[in-house]
Design an enzyme around this catalytic site. Structure first.
Site, PDB file in Angstrom:
ATOM      1  N   LYS A  43       0.839  -1.193   0.000  1.00 31.34           N
ATOM      2  CA  LYS A  43       0.000   0.000   0.000  1.00 31.34           C
ATOM      3  C   LYS A  43       0.885   1.258   0.000  1.00 31.34           C
ATOM      4  CE  LYS A  43      -3.500  -2.480   2.724  1.00 31.34           C
ATOM      5  NZ  LYS A  43      -4.380  -2.369   3.908  1.00 31.34           N
ATOM      6  N   TYR A  53     -12.055  -3.166  -2.726  1.00 31.72           N
ATOM      7  CA  TYR A  53     -12.540  -3.231  -1.345  1.00 31.72           C
ATOM      8  C   TYR A  53     -14.066  -3.273  -1.265  1.00 31.72           C
ATOM      9  CZ  TYR A  53      -7.872  -2.508   0.692  1.00 31.72           C
ATOM     10  OH  TYR A  53      -6.564  -2.649   1.093  1.00 31.72           O
ATOM     11  N   ASN A  81      -1.433  -0.271   7.463  1.00 31.46           N
ATOM     12  CA  ASN A  81      -0.814  -1.559   7.777  1.00 31.46           C
ATOM     13  C   ASN A  81      -0.027  -2.166   6.613  1.00 31.46           C
ATOM     14  OD1 ASN A  81      -2.924  -2.412   6.211  1.00 31.46           O
ATOM     15  ND2 ASN A  81      -3.979  -3.531   7.845  1.00 31.46           N
ATOM     16  N   HIS A 108      -1.508  -5.534   1.547  1.00 26.25           N
ATOM     17  CA  HIS A 108      -2.758  -6.279   1.363  1.00 26.25           C
ATOM     18  C   HIS A 108      -2.448  -7.673   0.829  1.00 26.25           C
ATOM     19  CE1 HIS A 108      -6.783  -7.382  -0.089  1.00 26.25           C
ATOM     20  NE2 HIS A 108      -6.145  -7.855  -1.136  1.00 26.25           N
ATOM     21  N   GLU A 155      -9.512 -10.572  -7.222  1.00 23.45           N
ATOM     22  CA  GLU A 155      -8.539  -9.478  -7.183  1.00 23.45           C
ATOM     23  C   GLU A 155      -7.511  -9.593  -8.307  1.00 23.45           C
ATOM     24  OE1 GLU A 155      -7.241  -9.635  -3.083  1.00 23.45           O
ATOM     25  OE2 GLU A 155      -9.258  -9.134  -2.382  1.00 23.45           O
TER      26      GLU A 155
HETATM   27  P1  DAT Z   1      -7.119  -7.261   5.772  1.00 21.91           P
HETATM   28  O1  DAT Z   1      -6.354  -6.184   5.051  1.00 21.91           O
HETATM   29  O2  DAT Z   1      -6.320  -7.852   6.902  1.00 21.91           O
HETATM   30  O3  DAT Z   1      -7.671  -8.310   4.843  1.00 21.91           O
HETATM   31  P2  DAT Z   1      -9.833  -6.243   5.931  1.00 21.91           P
HETATM   32  O4  DAT Z   1     -10.059  -6.887   4.612  1.00 21.91           O
HETATM   33  O5  DAT Z   1     -10.806  -6.528   7.034  1.00 21.91           O
HETATM   34  O6  DAT Z   1      -8.366  -6.572   6.490  1.00 21.91           O
HETATM   35  O7  DAT Z   1      -9.796  -4.659   5.758  1.00 21.91           O
HETATM   36  C1  DAT Z   1      -9.111  -4.098   4.657  1.00 21.91           C
HETATM   37  C2  DAT Z   1      -8.325  -2.917   5.127  1.00 21.91           C
HETATM   38  O8  DAT Z   1      -9.210  -1.936   5.644  1.00 21.91           O
HETATM   39  C3  DAT Z   1      -7.358  -3.203   6.279  1.00 21.91           C
HETATM   40  O9  DAT Z   1      -6.125  -3.732   5.833  1.00 21.91           O
HETATM   41  C4  DAT Z   1      -7.188  -1.853   6.864  1.00 21.91           C
HETATM   42  C5  DAT Z   1      -8.581  -1.234   6.698  1.00 21.91           C
HETATM   43  N1  DAT Z   1      -9.341  -1.429   7.929  1.00 21.91           N
HETATM   44  C6  DAT Z   1      -9.930  -2.567   8.363  1.00 21.91           C
HETATM   45  N2  DAT Z   1     -10.531  -2.399   9.544  1.00 21.91           N
HETATM   46  C7  DAT Z   1     -10.327  -1.100   9.872  1.00 21.91           C
HETATM   47  C8  DAT Z   1     -10.701  -0.281  10.966  1.00 21.91           C
HETATM   48  N3  DAT Z   1     -11.421  -0.772  11.989  1.00 21.91           N
HETATM   49  N4  DAT Z   1     -10.292   1.016  10.960  1.00 21.91           N
HETATM   50  C9  DAT Z   1      -9.570   1.506   9.944  1.00 21.91           C
HETATM   51  N5  DAT Z   1      -9.200   0.806   8.875  1.00 21.91           N
HETATM   52  C10 DAT Z   1      -9.574  -0.475   8.837  1.00 21.91           C
HETATM   53 MG    MG Z   2      -9.145  -8.221   3.399  1.00 25.13          MG
END
Ligand code: DAT
Ligand code: MG
Length: 154
Positions: free
Chosen positions: A11, A51, A116, A119, A130
């Protein structure tokens, strides 16, 4: 399976912070094979599709803004190898870096859930979706076999 593929993306925070090489290195050293890579600022439409499952979440807009800001590009990749979908999620670590296990990428390089670094597809179906979204054109994925593939896969 033996030739499973997954979608991995560094990212914008990871790119800005100079973590692309480190991240690629971890996948290479593990024994995975790079079959596609590009650097780009994703369009809003691409980010929203990527997303899409999260569109009702409160952080969705901020997430799309961050990915598409253009302050730094993303580096989108496809990696291939044995169990790569599940293994790459383990290498990446928990969504919240404060809960990520030491040794994982998110633990090593981040402390914010919204920044973080990386992805990775979370299932076979999301990997298919994806990869098609980011590398959907004929020729986007390179089929090749490293000369040491049989040593890695034995
Ligand atoms: P991952 O990236 O571990 O698959 P996800 O698909 O649930 O996690 O969410 C996608 C991204 O969205 C994640 O990497 C960071 C952001 N995100 C998820 N939960 C969040 C939150 N509670 N607050 C802010 N950003 C969040
Ligand atoms: Mg995810």
């Amino acid at each position: 399976t033996e030739s499973e593929r997954t979608f991995i993306m560094v990212k914008p925070d990871g790119v800005t912070r100079g973590l692309v090489g480190e991240i690629i290195s971890r996948f290479e050293k593990r024994g995975y094979k790079l079959v596609a890579i590009k650097s780009l600022v994703p369009s809003r439409q691409l980010a929203e599709q990527h997303y899409g499952d999260l569109r009702t979440r409160p952080f969705f807009k901020g997430l799309v803004n961050y990915i598409t800001s253009g302050k730094a590009p993303v580096v989108a990749m496809v990696w291939e190898g044995r169990d790569v979908i599940r293994q790459s999620r383990a290498m990446i670590g928990a969504t919240n870096p404060l809960e990520a296990v030491p040794g994982t990428i998110r633990h090593a390089f981040s402390i914010s859930i919204g920044r973080n670094v990386i992805h990775g597809s979370d299932s076979f179906d999301s990997a298919e979706k994806e990869i098609g979204l980011w590398f959907g054109k004929p020729g986007d994925l390179v089929s090749w076999e490293p000369v040491n593939w049989n040593w890695i896969m034995a």
